[in-house]
Design a protein around this motif. Structure first.
Motif, PDB file in Angstrom:
ATOM      1  N   ILE A 239      -4.439  12.540   9.178  1.00 45.76           N
ATOM      2  CA  ILE A 239      -5.481  13.325   8.514  1.00 45.76           C
ATOM      3  C   ILE A 239      -5.134  13.539   7.049  1.00 45.76           C
ATOM      4  CG2 ILE A 239      -6.728  15.511   8.444  1.00 45.76           C
ATOM      5  CD1 ILE A 239      -6.137  15.737  11.493  1.00 45.76           C
ATOM      6  N   VAL A 240      -3.949  14.123   6.798  1.00 48.69           N
ATOM      7  CA  VAL A 240      -3.607  14.464   5.422  1.00 48.69           C
ATOM      8  C   VAL A 240      -2.100  14.650   5.266  1.00 48.69           C
ATOM      9  CG1 VAL A 240      -3.881  16.971   5.752  1.00 48.69           C
ATOM     10  CG2 VAL A 240      -4.273  15.994   3.475  1.00 48.69           C
ATOM     11  N   PHE A 241      -1.621  14.395   4.050  1.00 43.22           N
ATOM     12  CA  PHE A 241      -0.273  14.784   3.645  1.00 43.22           C
ATOM     13  C   PHE A 241      -0.446  15.806   2.534  1.00 43.22           C
ATOM     14  CE2 PHE A 241       3.214  14.341   0.542  1.00 43.22           C
ATOM     15  CZ  PHE A 241       4.245  14.818   1.338  1.00 43.22           C
ATOM     16  N   ILE A 242       0.232  16.948   2.665  1.00 43.54           N
ATOM     17  CA  ILE A 242       0.211  17.988   1.638  1.00 43.54           C
ATOM     18  C   ILE A 242       1.606  18.027   1.014  1.00 43.54           C
ATOM     19  CG2 ILE A 242      -0.262  20.406   1.097  1.00 43.54           C
ATOM     20  CD1 ILE A 242      -1.672  20.504   3.920  1.00 43.54           C
ATOM     21  N   SER A 243       1.688  17.748  -0.269  1.00 42.61           N
ATOM     22  CA  SER A 243       2.991  17.671  -0.931  1.00 42.61           C
ATOM     23  C   SER A 243       3.558  19.062  -1.192  1.00 42.61           C
ATOM     24  CB  SER A 243       2.855  16.918  -2.267  1.00 42.61           C
ATOM     25  OG  SER A 243       2.252  17.748  -3.239  1.00 42.61           O
TER      26      SER A 243
ATOM     27  N   ALA B  39      -6.573  10.466   4.458  1.00 48.14           N
ATOM     28  CA  ALA B  39      -6.601   9.077   4.929  1.00 48.14           C
ATOM     29  C   ALA B  39      -7.235   8.185   3.862  1.00 48.14           C
ATOM     30  CB  ALA B  39      -7.370   8.983   6.239  1.00 48.14           C
ATOM     31  N   GLY B  40      -6.671   7.001   3.694  1.00 45.79           N
ATOM     32  CA  GLY B  40      -7.147   6.085   2.669  1.00 45.79           C
ATOM     33  C   GLY B  40      -6.681   6.461   1.275  1.00 45.79           C
ATOM     34  N   ASN B  41      -5.680   7.343   1.196  1.00 49.70           N
ATOM     35  CA  ASN B  41      -5.097   7.813  -0.060  1.00 49.70           C
ATOM     36  C   ASN B  41      -6.129   8.527  -0.936  1.00 49.70           C
ATOM     37  OD1 ASN B  41      -2.751   8.236  -1.484  1.00 49.70           O
ATOM     38  ND2 ASN B  41      -2.913   6.361  -2.667  1.00 49.70           N
ATOM     39  N   GLN B  42      -7.101   9.177  -0.295  1.00 50.56           N
ATOM     40  CA  GLN B  42      -8.143   9.925  -0.997  1.00 50.56           C
ATOM     41  C   GLN B  42      -7.646  11.332  -1.326  1.00 50.56           C
ATOM     42  OE1 GLN B  42     -11.165   8.406  -1.874  1.00 50.56           O
ATOM     43  NE2 GLN B  42      -9.983   6.650  -1.144  1.00 50.56           N
ATOM     44  N   LYS B  43      -8.092  11.870  -2.451  1.00 52.69           N
ATOM     45  CA  LYS B  43      -7.677  13.220  -2.854  1.00 52.69           C
ATOM     46  C   LYS B  43      -8.597  14.297  -2.297  1.00 52.69           C
ATOM     47  CE  LYS B  43      -5.132  11.675  -6.793  1.00 52.69           C
ATOM     48  NZ  LYS B  43      -4.871  11.685  -8.185  1.00 52.69           N
TER      49      LYS B  43
ATOM     50  N   ASP C 116       0.841  -1.193   0.000  1.00 56.06           N
ATOM     51  CA  ASP C 116       0.000   0.000   0.000  1.00 56.06           C
ATOM     52  C   ASP C 116       0.876   1.244   0.000  1.00 56.06           C
ATOM     53  OD1 ASP C 116      -1.932   1.873   0.298  1.00 56.06           O
ATOM     54  OD2 ASP C 116      -2.647   1.190   2.252  1.00 56.06           O
ATOM     55  N   GLY C 117       0.610   2.185  -0.890  1.00 58.42           N
ATOM     56  CA  GLY C 117       1.405   3.407  -0.983  1.00 58.42           C
ATOM     57  C   GLY C 117       0.756   4.581  -0.278  1.00 58.42           C
ATOM     58  N   SER C 118      -0.036   4.326   0.732  1.00 55.37           N
ATOM     59  CA  SER C 118      -0.771   5.408   1.392  1.00 55.37           C
ATOM     60  C   SER C 118       0.149   6.293   2.217  1.00 55.37           C
ATOM     61  CB  SER C 118      -1.863   4.827   2.287  1.00 55.37           C
ATOM     62  OG  SER C 118      -1.288   4.230   3.423  1.00 55.37           O
ATOM     63  N   PRO C 119      -0.255   7.566   2.418  1.00 58.42           N
ATOM     64  CA  PRO C 119       0.538   8.475   3.252  1.00 58.42           C
ATOM     65  C   PRO C 119       0.694   7.971   4.686  1.00 58.42           C
ATOM     66  CG  PRO C 119      -1.007   9.720   1.938  1.00 58.42           C
ATOM     67  CD  PRO C 119      -1.347   8.266   1.758  1.00 58.42           C
ATOM     68  N   ALA C 120      -0.289   7.217   5.196  1.00 59.64           N
ATOM     69  CA  ALA C 120      -0.167   6.688   6.555  1.00 59.64           C
ATOM     70  C   ALA C 120       1.017   5.724   6.641  1.00 59.64           C
ATOM     71  CB  ALA C 120      -1.456   5.997   6.979  1.00 59.64           C
ATOM     72  N   LEU C 121       1.186   4.904   5.605  1.00 59.47           N
ATOM     73  CA  LEU C 121       2.328   3.994   5.576  1.00 59.47           C
ATOM     74  C   LEU C 121       3.627   4.786   5.484  1.00 59.47           C
ATOM     75  CD1 LEU C 121       3.481   1.157   5.470  1.00 59.47           C
ATOM     76  CD2 LEU C 121       3.109   1.179   3.007  1.00 59.47           C
ATOM     77  N   LEU C 122       3.626   5.831   4.666  1.00 58.59           N
ATOM     78  CA  LEU C 122       4.805   6.692   4.555  1.00 58.59           C
ATOM     79  C   LEU C 122       5.154   7.303   5.907  1.00 58.59           C
ATOM     80  CD1 LEU C 122       6.951   8.089   2.835  1.00 58.59           C
ATOM     81  CD2 LEU C 122       5.264   9.848   2.316  1.00 58.59           C
TER      82      LEU C 122
END
Length: 136
Positions: A70-74, A82-86, A2-8
């Motif tokens: 909650i969120v990753f902002i690049s 969360a859940g890799n949603q945009k 899984d490439g989700s931000p939570a994993l990152l």
């Protein structure tokens, strides 16, 4: 995998600890406008000010101590919730130069907690001081 931000975030936590080797990074979280008492349904805006234009994570620690991604902002201003949603029905996220904003669209009891901004730079993870947000 899984490439989700939570994993990152979990991988970044495993790689480093802030303050090692005498490095310094300035990061500050605050309410973006003067809020004295939160109310149910109120719009809550938080701002994370950093020294650099790197991406930033927003997490919330609830009353029991559990961290919630909650969120990753690049650095390119792209938000990954969360859940890799945009997009998110509960939150908005944006970037302006070195400020990263999180908006809780309609604050509820489930949003209570301490909010943190995290920045990963040069394989170092830096945490802001927490910004408490609780209903009276």
């Amino acid at each position: 995998m899984d490439g989700s931000p939570a994993l990152l975030l979990l991988l970044a936590l495993a790689l480093c600890c802030p303050g090692i080797h005498g490095q310094h990074y300035k990061i500050k979280v605050k309410f973006s406008d003067s809020i004295t008492h939160l109310q149910v349904g109120q719009r809550l805006e938080l701002e994370c000010q950093t020294d650099k234009q790197n991406g930033a994570f927003w997490v919330r620690q609830d009353k029991s101590g559990t961290l919630h991604f909650i969120v990753f902002i690049s650095s390119l201003s792209r938000a990954f919730f969360a859940g890799n949603q945009k997009t998110s029905t509960r939150f908005e996220a944006s970037k302006d130069k070195t400020s990263f904003r999180l908006v809780v669209k309609s604050f509820t009891q489930q949003d209570e907690g301490e909010y943190f901004c995290l920045v990963n730079t040069n394989q170092m993870l830096y945490f802001s001081k927490g910004q408490p947000a609780f209903l009276p």
